[in-house]
Design an enzyme around this catalytic site. Structure first.
Site, PDB file in Angstrom:
ATOM      1  CG  ASP A   1      -1.913  -1.261   1.091  1.00 49.12           C
ATOM      2  OD1 ASP A   1      -2.474  -1.744   0.089  1.00 49.12           O
ATOM      3  OD2 ASP A   1      -2.562  -1.355   2.013  1.00 49.12           O
ATOM      4  CD  GLU A   2       4.388   1.778   4.142  1.00 49.81           C
ATOM      5  OE1 GLU A   2       4.028   1.953   5.199  1.00 49.81           O
ATOM      6  OE2 GLU A   2       5.654   1.617   3.841  1.00 49.81           O
TER       7      GLU A   2
END
Length: 255
Positions: A82-83
């Site tokens: 997600d980062e």
């Protein structure tokens, strides 16, 4: 009750990595060398990704450079991916420089994992955990597609691979990464003088000492005007300088 989020300081470097796999053996060493170089670094040390994911996204957006450290267990963490998606979005908008780092994992394995149609993309050490993660999130196709897009995009960038034969120890690997980060931040990579500059300074000091200081304070001043004195002192100064150049910023590899 949610804790209040303070406006973060602007970070120069955000490090994206699988914490419990790399923190002690590699990332702590990398962070130390970056900070020694005067670079502001953000690392999520609390390992509570779910609690403050939006906060981490904000830190990414506040950064100038992101280091995406791909490792064998990277894809066990959906938060890492997600980062990476946010990093990729910032990179596409030219607001962030992303540098991929492949630590004990083959770069081609990471690249194949991001290509769902590629042959042999599911048999690698990186690919298998990613396949499992995608199966676990089959009900979130948009999220999975975002992970794949981010992996494809980021791994196309020029980066660093620990498997490169030039790196005998993590120390050499880390120093090359720090050098590239300094380059991207327009920080001079070497504040030391050149060998010519050091030699010129040594000769100048030598002349001043030999013809102005020695005659006043030393009984055998003629020795300090001989070729042996000039060549000897110049050799000592240059040898000391080269020793310093080869050892500056070097720390022992993490155990």
């Amino acid at each position: 009750m949610d804790e209040q989020v303070q406006e973060p300081l602007s970070d120069q470097v955000f490090i994206n990595f699988r914490g419990d796999e790399l923190r002690e053996i590699f990332v702590n060493h990398l962070e130390l060398q970056l900070r020694n170089a005067g670079i502001n670094v953000f690392i999520d040390t609390k390992e509570q990704k779910g609690r403050r994911l939006q906060y981490l996204f904000t830190r990414i957006k506040k950064s100038k450079i992101a280091l995406a450290i791909f490792s064998k267990r990277y894809c066990e963490s959906k938060w890492c991916l997600d980062e990476l998606v946010t990093m990729n979005e910032q990179m596409k908008e030219k607001k962030l420089v992303v540098i991929p780092i492949f630590y004990n994992v083959r770069s081609d394995d990471v690249k194949r994992a991001a290509n769902p149609d590629g042959e042999g993309n599911l048999d690698g050490e990186f690919s298998l955990p990613f396949k499992q993660l995608k199966q676990n999130h089959a009900g979130e196709p948009e999220r999975v597609e975002g992970w794949e897009r981010a992996l494809r995009s980021v791994t196309k960038r020029i980066g660093f691979s620990r498997s490169n034969s030039k790196y005998k120890h993590d120390t050499d690997f880390v120093l090359d990464i720090v050098k590239e980060v300094k380059k991207q931040l327009n920080i001079p990579t070497d504040n030391s003088w050149s060998a010519i500059g050091v030699a010129f300074l040594a000769i100048t000091i030598n002349l001043i000492f030999s013809f102005f200081i020695a005659p006043k304070y030393l009984p055998d001043q003629k020795f300090f005007q001989t070729p042996e004195w000039f060549i000897g002192t110049l050799a000592v100064v240059l040898a000391s300088w080269f020793w310093y150049k080869n050892n500056q910023n070097k720390a022992p590899p993490p155990s």
